[in-house]
Design an enzyme around this catalytic site. Sequence first.
Site, PDB file in Angstrom:
ATOM      1  N   GLY A  11       1.429 -37.363  44.104  1.00  0.00           N
ATOM      2  CA  GLY A  11       0.568 -38.533  43.968  1.00  0.00           C
ATOM      3  C   GLY A  11       1.106 -39.773  44.637  1.00  0.00           C
ATOM      4  O   GLY A  11       0.339 -40.585  45.168  1.00  0.00           O
ATOM      5  N   ASN A  12       2.443 -39.945  44.646  1.00  0.00           N
ATOM      6  CA  ASN A  12       3.029 -41.145  45.240  1.00  0.00           C
ATOM      7  C   ASN A  12       2.861 -41.173  46.753  1.00  0.00           C
ATOM      8  O   ASN A  12       3.025 -42.206  47.386  1.00  0.00           O
ATOM      9  CB  ASN A  12       4.507 -41.254  44.885  1.00  0.00           C
ATOM     10  CG  ASN A  12       5.339 -40.121  45.474  1.00  0.00           C
ATOM     11  OD1 ASN A  12       4.961 -38.950  45.378  1.00  0.00           O
ATOM     12  ND2 ASN A  12       6.465 -40.450  46.063  1.00  0.00           N
ATOM     13  N   LYS A 129      -4.340 -29.988  32.413  1.00  0.00           N
ATOM     14  CA  LYS A 129      -4.161 -30.686  33.688  1.00  0.00           C
ATOM     15  C   LYS A 129      -4.640 -32.135  33.600  1.00  0.00           C
ATOM     16  O   LYS A 129      -5.820 -32.398  33.361  1.00  0.00           O
ATOM     17  CB  LYS A 129      -4.938 -29.960  34.786  1.00  0.00           C
ATOM     18  CG  LYS A 129      -4.754 -30.567  36.176  1.00  0.00           C
ATOM     19  CD  LYS A 129      -3.328 -30.421  36.647  1.00  0.00           C
ATOM     20  CE  LYS A 129      -3.157 -30.970  38.056  1.00  0.00           C
ATOM     21  NZ  LYS A 129      -1.759 -30.913  38.508  1.00  0.00           N
ATOM     22  N   LYS A 213      -2.018 -28.365  42.129  1.00  0.00           N
ATOM     23  CA  LYS A 213      -1.902 -28.379  43.593  1.00  0.00           C
ATOM     24  C   LYS A 213      -0.642 -27.671  44.070  1.00  0.00           C
ATOM     25  O   LYS A 213      -0.616 -27.095  45.160  1.00  0.00           O
ATOM     26  CB  LYS A 213      -1.983 -29.803  44.132  1.00  0.00           C
ATOM     27  CG  LYS A 213      -0.810 -30.714  43.896  1.00  0.00           C
ATOM     28  CD  LYS A 213       0.118 -30.798  45.086  1.00  0.00           C
ATOM     29  CE  LYS A 213       1.232 -31.794  44.886  1.00  0.00           C
ATOM     30  NZ  LYS A 213       1.830 -31.961  43.599  1.00  0.00           N
ATOM     31  N   LYS A 275       6.078 -27.656  39.534  1.00  0.00           N
ATOM     32  CA  LYS A 275       6.711 -27.645  40.854  1.00  0.00           C
ATOM     33  C   LYS A 275       7.786 -26.567  40.908  1.00  0.00           C
ATOM     34  O   LYS A 275       7.871 -25.789  41.878  1.00  0.00           O
ATOM     35  CB  LYS A 275       7.299 -29.027  41.160  1.00  0.00           C
ATOM     36  CG  LYS A 275       6.252 -30.112  41.289  1.00  0.00           C
ATOM     37  CD  LYS A 275       6.867 -31.490  41.374  1.00  0.00           C
ATOM     38  CE  LYS A 275       5.800 -32.560  41.593  1.00  0.00           C
ATOM     39  NZ  LYS A 275       4.727 -32.550  40.577  1.00  0.00           N
TER      40      LYS A 275
END
Length: 314
Positions: A11-12, A129, A213, A275
């Site tokens: 997101g960053n 989510k 994602k 992740k």
Amino acid sequence: MAEKIVIALGGNALQSCKSDATAESQLKVVKKTCEYLADISCMGYEIGIVHGNGPQVGRILLSYEMSKDVTPPMPFDVCGAMSQGYIGYHIQEGLKYALNKRNRNIPVVSLVTQTVVEKKDPAFNDPTKPIGKFYTKEEAEKLAEEKGYIMKEDSGRGYRRVVPSPKPRRIVEIDAIRALWPTTITISVGGGGIPVIQKNNGELQGVAAVIDKDAGAELLAEGIDADILMILTEVEKVAINFNKPDQIDLDHLSLEDASRYIDEGQFAPGSMLPKVQAAMRFVRRYPDKKAIITSLDKAVEALKGEAGTVITFA
């Protein structure tokens, strides 16, 4: 032959918490992100980009809810497709400009991408989510009461709406991505892909969910036989005892170590856990390959072995 890298943007890399949520502000952040991506391309790698869409799809949904008396709200899957389109457009614009400045003439294209999920996936009974903006506890309780949203606390940053996050099973457009890959930088599987189920007659039908994602990026990495899965986030390295006085940043993670740390609860759900899990799936599938988790600004150094956390089979 050039090594292939699937790069998952956190997101960053799309918007800054220090700026407003306008399209103009997002484009400024994306342009900075694309400078790093262009540098990686100039190192000789073949790259493909996957991006998240949690905040963006949340805002699209919110805008439709606020204007429901004027225009009919769009279904969740359609909002996901919209987010793929405008985020991909921003990355296309920023990356092509960054490549042109480096005299690297490579086409960049965004693909609206569908990902098949199982209708009976248990995630539909346990939404996890996060999407949309952060809320205070009081705001979250009000939304849950008024709109029936499921709200959960997100890694100490506030409360967010959560929706089902089924496992991705198949990327519908994978053949098109494979065909484009040797000559074109693709932006695909945005937000993990638009979740669809396949009906008995073969028809695809969108469902109200968001695919992680990182899981989508891992599936893409398998689909194009990538050499490296790179997951970019806000921190340079994976850590244990995160945000505690005895925090330890990790240069390397084996499958065995990663499994042990997961059992210990070291990685936060909705944050570092997916992740690490995506990285583990990739190296389990390809024991001779590697995954890298690092920050956007350390991506080039990580590919040189000078930063980030490398995840390998052993």
